[in-house]
Design a protein around this motif. Structure first.
Motif, PDB file in Angstrom:
ATOM      1  N   MET A  16       0.838  -1.195   0.000  1.00 58.51           N
ATOM      2  CA  MET A  16       0.000   0.000   0.000  1.00 58.51           C
ATOM      3  C   MET A  16       0.875   1.247   0.000  1.00 58.51           C
ATOM      4  O   MET A  16       0.972   1.986   0.981  1.00 58.51           O
ATOM      5  N   ALA A  17       1.522   1.432  -1.125  1.00 59.00           N
ATOM      6  CA  ALA A  17       2.412   2.582  -1.313  1.00 59.00           C
ATOM      7  C   ALA A  17       2.320   2.974  -2.769  1.00 59.00           C
ATOM      8  O   ALA A  17       1.911   2.191  -3.616  1.00 59.00           O
ATOM      9  N   GLY A  18       2.707   4.191  -3.052  1.00 66.38           N
ATOM     10  CA  GLY A  18       2.647   4.629  -4.433  1.00 66.38           C
ATOM     11  C   GLY A  18       3.078   6.066  -4.577  1.00 66.38           C
ATOM     12  O   GLY A  18       3.592   6.679  -3.652  1.00 66.38           O
ATOM     13  N   SER A  19       2.866   6.583  -5.747  1.00 67.76           N
ATOM     14  CA  SER A  19       3.258   7.949  -6.071  1.00 67.76           C
ATOM     15  C   SER A  19       2.442   8.396  -7.267  1.00 67.76           C
ATOM     16  O   SER A  19       1.908   7.568  -8.012  1.00 67.76           O
ATOM     17  N   GLU A  20       2.306   9.720  -7.430  1.00 64.52           N
ATOM     18  CA  GLU A  20       1.643  10.223  -8.631  1.00 64.52           C
ATOM     19  C   GLU A  20       2.530   9.994  -9.855  1.00 64.52           C
ATOM     20  O   GLU A  20       2.056   9.988 -10.984  1.00 64.52           O
ATOM     21  N   LYS A  21       3.819   9.795  -9.625  1.00 64.08           N
ATOM     22  CA  LYS A  21       4.740   9.521 -10.725  1.00 64.08           C
ATOM     23  C   LYS A  21       4.791   8.018 -10.965  1.00 64.08           C
ATOM     24  O   LYS A  21       4.649   7.228 -10.043  1.00 64.08           O
ATOM     25  N   SER A  22       5.007   7.637 -12.205  1.00 68.48           N
ATOM     26  CA  SER A  22       4.984   6.214 -12.537  1.00 68.48           C
ATOM     27  C   SER A  22       6.278   5.810 -13.227  1.00 68.48           C
ATOM     28  O   SER A  22       7.130   6.638 -13.545  1.00 68.48           O
ATOM     29  N   GLY A  23       6.426   4.500 -13.441  1.00 69.30           N
ATOM     30  CA  GLY A  23       7.560   3.990 -14.183  1.00 69.30           C
ATOM     31  C   GLY A  23       8.770   3.658 -13.334  1.00 69.30           C
ATOM     32  O   GLY A  23       8.931   4.137 -12.209  1.00 69.30           O
ATOM     33  N   PHE A  24       9.632   2.824 -13.897  1.00 70.09           N
ATOM     34  CA  PHE A  24      10.831   2.377 -13.195  1.00 70.09           C
ATOM     35  C   PHE A  24      11.746   3.538 -12.817  1.00 70.09           C
ATOM     36  O   PHE A  24      12.423   3.497 -11.799  1.00 70.09           O
ATOM     37  N   VAL A  25      11.761   4.567 -13.639  1.00 76.92           N
ATOM     38  CA  VAL A  25      12.647   5.704 -13.383  1.00 76.92           C
ATOM     39  C   VAL A  25      12.328   6.363 -12.047  1.00 76.92           C
ATOM     40  O   VAL A  25      13.197   7.013 -11.441  1.00 76.92           O
ATOM     41  N   ASN A  26      11.112   6.211 -11.552  1.00 71.15           N
ATOM     42  CA  ASN A  26      10.718   6.792 -10.266  1.00 71.15           C
ATOM     43  C   ASN A  26      10.696   5.766  -9.127  1.00 71.15           C
ATOM     44  O   ASN A  26      10.292   6.086  -8.011  1.00 71.15           O
ATOM     45  N   ALA A  27      11.117   4.529  -9.411  1.00 71.99           N
ATOM     46  CA  ALA A  27      11.120   3.472  -8.393  1.00 71.99           C
ATOM     47  C   ALA A  27      12.218   3.711  -7.365  1.00 71.99           C
ATOM     48  O   ALA A  27      13.311   4.172  -7.699  1.00 71.99           O
ATOM     49  N   LYS A  28      11.904   3.397  -6.108  1.00 71.24           N
ATOM     50  CA  LYS A  28      12.861   3.547  -5.014  1.00 71.24           C
ATOM     51  C   LYS A  28      12.675   2.401  -4.028  1.00 71.24           C
ATOM     52  O   LYS A  28      11.534   2.011  -3.735  1.00 71.24           O
ATOM     53  N   ALA A  29      13.756   1.894  -3.496  1.00 70.44           N
ATOM     54  CA  ALA A  29      13.653   0.834  -2.487  1.00 70.44           C
ATOM     55  C   ALA A  29      12.887   1.315  -1.272  1.00 70.44           C
ATOM     56  O   ALA A  29      12.172   0.544  -0.615  1.00 70.44           O
ATOM     57  N   LEU A  30      12.990   2.607  -0.960  1.00 68.47           N
ATOM     58  CA  LEU A  30      12.333   3.168   0.217  1.00 68.47           C
ATOM     59  C   LEU A  30      10.825   3.279   0.053  1.00 68.47           C
ATOM     60  O   LEU A  30      10.122   3.542   1.032  1.00 68.47           O
ATOM     61  N   LEU A  31      10.322   3.100  -1.174  1.00 64.13           N
ATOM     62  CA  LEU A  31       8.897   3.307  -1.408  1.00 64.13           C
ATOM     63  C   LEU A  31       8.032   2.395  -0.547  1.00 64.13           C
ATOM     64  O   LEU A  31       6.963   2.801  -0.072  1.00 64.13           O
ATOM     65  N   ILE A  32       8.477   1.159  -0.332  1.00 63.90           N
ATOM     66  CA  ILE A  32       7.653   0.219   0.433  1.00 63.90           C
ATOM     67  C   ILE A  32       8.044   0.176   1.910  1.00 63.90           C
ATOM     68  O   ILE A  32       7.402  -0.520   2.694  1.00 63.90           O
ATOM     69  N   GLU A  33       9.082   0.919   2.294  1.00 65.96           N
ATOM     70  CA  GLU A  33       9.510   0.905   3.690  1.00 65.96           C
ATOM     71  C   GLU A  33       8.436   1.504   4.581  1.00 65.96           C
ATOM     72  O   GLU A  33       7.915   2.593   4.319  1.00 65.96           O
ATOM     73  N   ASN A  34       8.081   0.779   5.655  1.00 62.08           N
ATOM     74  CA  ASN A  34       7.047   1.192   6.609  1.00 62.08           C
ATOM     75  C   ASN A  34       5.668   1.317   5.977  1.00 62.08           C
ATOM     76  O   ASN A  34       4.776   1.948   6.552  1.00 62.08           O
TER      77      ASN A  34
END
Length: 368
Positions: A125-143
């Motif tokens: 249950m995480a996300g961003s208004e930005k999409s695509g691999f270029v905006n992927a971050k390991a921290l996105l799913i943290e906590n």
């Protein structure tokens, strides 16, 4: 399966979520072999260049043999189609999972394909208004809460192992039935996106030729409609796949809007007060320590004198204290916020530190 036995993980789709999980796996399991299929060759090239993946696949082929986990990370309508293609690559120590925000359709497909013993639905249950691999971050799913929806045929030891794996990626595993998951996300994620989209469209249709509403719609309006900037294709798929729940939820919400309209129409002071008091108290009780389905914003608002160099001075102060900015800009509409300078940060700690530093320099700061 214990954590030490995880040696190979496959990904079908390397967008924002798939890419972020892959990057988290690379960070915490550097020796693990990661293979990935994506229709976008540029994505595969970038993921290979960054050493996020070891093998780039242009088709789903024998490279997916002997995986411990296979993640389906494409739009929800496509995940069910890929499920069938992966059936030949399953084995006793393999779990196939997905990351879609709707679970019913893929669970039914897993049952139809007799793959239930290998399938555990997943939804970070995480996300961003930005999409695509270029905006992927390991921290996105943290906590972030990571919902697991196992089938009844999956052995408990595999469920426990997957939950432990999710925990090792610094996410927070929660186990639900797929039916419960789809109703909950329908209320707290799918409905807000529909509300945001319809509200923006309502303003667009109500605006004058001079677009005065658009010019004044800053501050609070942009904040509460931020999620309307999300991927139209993704939300089209989600609405189609969870339509029964969403229709029921919309009917209930429209009834609440009707009650609110009647309270205004009848000048019912008590009902209006209760409407805003109840929502205020409940919202303030929602914990802010973990991520939900809608990405949080970390921002402060700051009063500054309208003079040359005012923004540059604040940016310099923050840089000198090693605080990284995500975004900064003037807010002309002060209906909801007293501050005229809005400063956005990447994390909560940076936001708090910035507020403390600016207050030491006698700035008036309002935290969100």
């Amino acid at each position: 399966m214990n954590l030490n036995s995880i040696h190979k993980i496959g990904f079908v789709g390397l967008g924002l979520i798939g890419g972020s999980i892959a990057k988290a796996v690379r960070q915490y399991y550097p020796a693990c072999e990661i293979i990935a299929f994506d229709k976008n060759k540029e994505t595969l090239a970038l993921a290979t260049q960054e050493s996020t993946i070891d093998v780039a696949c242009t088709t789903i082929d024998d490279n997916f043999t002997n995986c411990n986990y296979i993640f389906l990370c494409t739009p929800v309508s496509y995940n069910t189609a890929y499920l069938k293609q992966l059936k030949n690559y399953l084995h006793d120590d393999c779990i196939i999972t997905d990351v879609g925000s709707v679970k019913t359709s893929i669970h039914k497909e897993a049952a139809a394909l007799d793959m239930e013993a290998y399938f555990i639905g997943g939804h970070p249950m995480a996300g961003s208004e930005k999409s695509g691999f270029v905006n992927a971050k390991a921290l996105l799913i943290e906590n972030a809460y990571y919902i697991l929806t196992p089938t009844e045929k999956v052995p408990q030891e595999k469920i426990d192992a997957y939950a432990e794996f999710v925990d090792s990626l610094k996410a927070l595993p929660v186990i639900l039935s797929y039916e419960e998951h789809d109703y909950i996300t329908g209320v707290i994620s799918h409905l807000p996106h529909i509300i945001a989209a319809t509200l923006v469209n309502f303003v667009k249709e109500s605006d004058s030729k001079e677009e005065m509403m658009k010019q004044l719609a800053a501050g609070g309006f942009k904040d509460i409609t931020r999620i309307a900037s999300s991927s139209p294709t993704m939300w089209q798929h989600i609405c189609l796949k969870n339509r029964e729940n969403i229709v029921t939820i919309l009917e209930q919400y429209i009834a609440m809007l009707t009650d609110a309209k009647e309270a205004v129409q009848e000048a019912d002071e008590q009902k209006l007060y209760e409407l805003f008091e109840t929502s205020k108290n409940y919202r303030n009780s929602i914990p802010g320590s973990s991520s939900g389905p809608i990405k949080r914003i970390f921002a402060v608002y700051c009063d500054i004198i309208d003079e040359a160099g005012g923004i540059a001075t604040i940016a310099t102060i923050l840089a000198a204290n090693h605080i990284n900015l995500k975004n900064i800009g003037i807010v002309h509409n002060r209906e909801f916020e007293e501050g005229v300078l809005r400063i956005e940060f990447y994390d909560e700690n940076s936001s708090h530190r910035a507020a403390e530093v600016l207050q030491k320099y006698r700035y008036i700061v309002y935290e969100r």
